[in-house]
Write a protein that holds these residues in place. Structure first.
Motif, PDB file in Angstrom:
ATOM      1  N   GLN A  86       0.840  -1.171   0.000  1.00  0.00           N
ATOM      2  CA  GLN A  86       0.000   0.000   0.000  1.00  0.00           C
ATOM      3  C   GLN A  86       0.886   1.235   0.000  1.00  0.00           C
ATOM      4  O   GLN A  86       2.078   1.175  -0.169  1.00  0.00           O
TER       5      GLN A  86
ATOM      6  N   MET B  36     -10.401   7.338   2.796  1.00  0.00           N
ATOM      7  CA  MET B  36      -9.804   6.027   2.549  1.00  0.00           C
ATOM      8  C   MET B  36      -9.679   5.250   3.849  1.00  0.00           C
ATOM      9  O   MET B  36      -9.597   5.833   4.929  1.00  0.00           O
ATOM     10  N   ARG B  37      -9.634   3.933   3.709  1.00  0.00           N
ATOM     11  CA  ARG B  37      -9.375   3.080   4.866  1.00  0.00           C
ATOM     12  C   ARG B  37      -7.920   2.654   4.842  1.00  0.00           C
ATOM     13  O   ARG B  37      -7.433   2.147   3.836  1.00  0.00           O
TER      14      ARG B  37
ATOM     15  N   GLN C 284      -8.235   5.518   9.222  1.00  0.00           N
ATOM     16  CA  GLN C 284      -8.731   6.197   8.037  1.00  0.00           C
ATOM     17  C   GLN C 284      -7.809   7.353   7.665  1.00  0.00           C
ATOM     18  O   GLN C 284      -7.036   7.826   8.477  1.00  0.00           O
TER      19      GLN C 284
ATOM     20  N   ASN D 245      -2.870   3.887  -2.909  1.00  0.00           N
ATOM     21  CA  ASN D 245      -3.525   2.645  -3.309  1.00  0.00           C
ATOM     22  C   ASN D 245      -4.277   2.032  -2.138  1.00  0.00           C
ATOM     23  O   ASN D 245      -4.186   0.841  -1.881  1.00  0.00           O
ATOM     24  N   TYR D 246      -5.029   2.866  -1.420  1.00  0.00           N
ATOM     25  CA  TYR D 246      -5.813   2.388  -0.285  1.00  0.00           C
ATOM     26  C   TYR D 246      -7.267   2.208  -0.690  1.00  0.00           C
ATOM     27  O   TYR D 246      -7.754   2.880  -1.609  1.00  0.00           O
ATOM     28  N   PRO D 247      -7.999   1.327  -0.018  1.00  0.00           N
ATOM     29  CA  PRO D 247      -9.431   1.176  -0.309  1.00  0.00           C
ATOM     30  C   PRO D 247     -10.171   2.490  -0.039  1.00  0.00           C
ATOM     31  O   PRO D 247     -10.006   3.105   1.014  1.00  0.00           O
ATOM     32  N   ILE D 248     -10.982   2.915  -0.987  1.00  0.00           N
ATOM     33  CA  ILE D 248     -11.712   4.170  -0.850  1.00  0.00           C
ATOM     34  C   ILE D 248     -13.074   3.922  -0.215  1.00  0.00           C
ATOM     35  O   ILE D 248     -13.838   3.062  -0.665  1.00  0.00           O
ATOM     36  N   MET D 249     -13.360   4.673   0.830  1.00  0.00           N
ATOM     37  CA  MET D 249     -14.654   4.569   1.503  1.00  0.00           C
ATOM     38  C   MET D 249     -15.694   5.456   0.834  1.00  0.00           C
ATOM     39  O   MET D 249     -16.861   5.082   0.721  1.00  0.00           O
TER      40      MET D 249
END
Length: 231
Positions: free
Chosen positions: A60, A179-180, A185, A220-224
């Protein structure tokens, strides 16, 4: 981040665990009026080290490094287009005007974004503090909507009829991207595209001591959520 109080917890113990201070916890939780009295089962906002972007996590983090300006950030065909604007201007332009500043110094400025940032926020967790201040300066949110907590700011934007959630592919410069990051966050603003990768500007943990600096980077983190101003 949010934390549910467990039996035996104290503010001083939680401050030590999450790398913050009792004073910061009190300010982040105005419902707590006595630092020696917290109740099991209640929820606390933790302005600690997990509520931030922490580069270097395997798989990440930053990809391709940061750029010092917006000139190399371009939208793909039919992509980002012009940024969102509020009565006070573009939050993206406002953020770019502070590129390279350390968050710890910026929040002590007596005008503009610095004046709107909360001074008590630790220097390693100013991401929501900075984004909130840019939105305030652009006239997109009110002072009462400002928050140093990513989740609280996200909730405030969800409740604001001037904002709506959009897909990243439809994002415009200045849109708020939450992002998470592991169990925590991070929040930044969309800054366009570069080499097919989304770029973001915000207060990021890029200094060697872990403190934050205003920087432009790919992540490149998961987007909330992606919130776009519609006012």
């Amino acid at each position: 981040m949010s934390y549910r109080i467990q039996s035996g917890d104290t503010l001083s113990g939680l401050a030590k665990r999450y790398g913050t201070s009792v004073d910061a916890l009190m300010k982040a939780n105005p419902q707590v009026t006595n630092k020696d009295l917290i109740y099991t089962g209640n929820t606390l906002n933790i302005p600690g080290s997990r509520d931030s972007f922490e580069p270097g996590t395997q798989g990440q983090g930053v990809r391709g490094g940061g750029s010092s300006g917006a000139g190399n950030v371009t939208a793909p065909p039919g992509g980002a287009g012009p940024g969102t604007r509020g009565p006070g201007g573009s939050p993206f332009d406002i953020a770019m005007s502070h590129m390279g500043k350390n968050a710890g110094s910026l929040k002590l400025e007596t005008s503009g974004v610095g004046a709107d940032m909360e001074d008590w926020v630790p220097n390693n967790v100013n991401c929501a503090n900075f984004v909130s201040a840019c939105l305030e300066q652009a006239g997109q949110i009110k002072d009462s909507q400002h928050s140093a907590s990513v989740m609280t700011l996200q909730g405030n934007l969800d409740r604001d009829p001037n904002f709506k959630r959009v897909d990243l592919k439809d994002a415009k410069p200045g849109d708020v991207v939450s992002m998470r990051v592991g169990s925590g966050q991070h929040v930044v603003m969309f800054a366009g595209w570069k080499d097919g990768k989304p770029q973001f500007i915000g207060s990021n943990n890029v200094n060697s001591d872990g403190s934050q600096r205003i920087s432009l980077t790919s992540m490149n983190y998961p987007i909330m959520s992606v919130h776009q101003y519609q006012g």
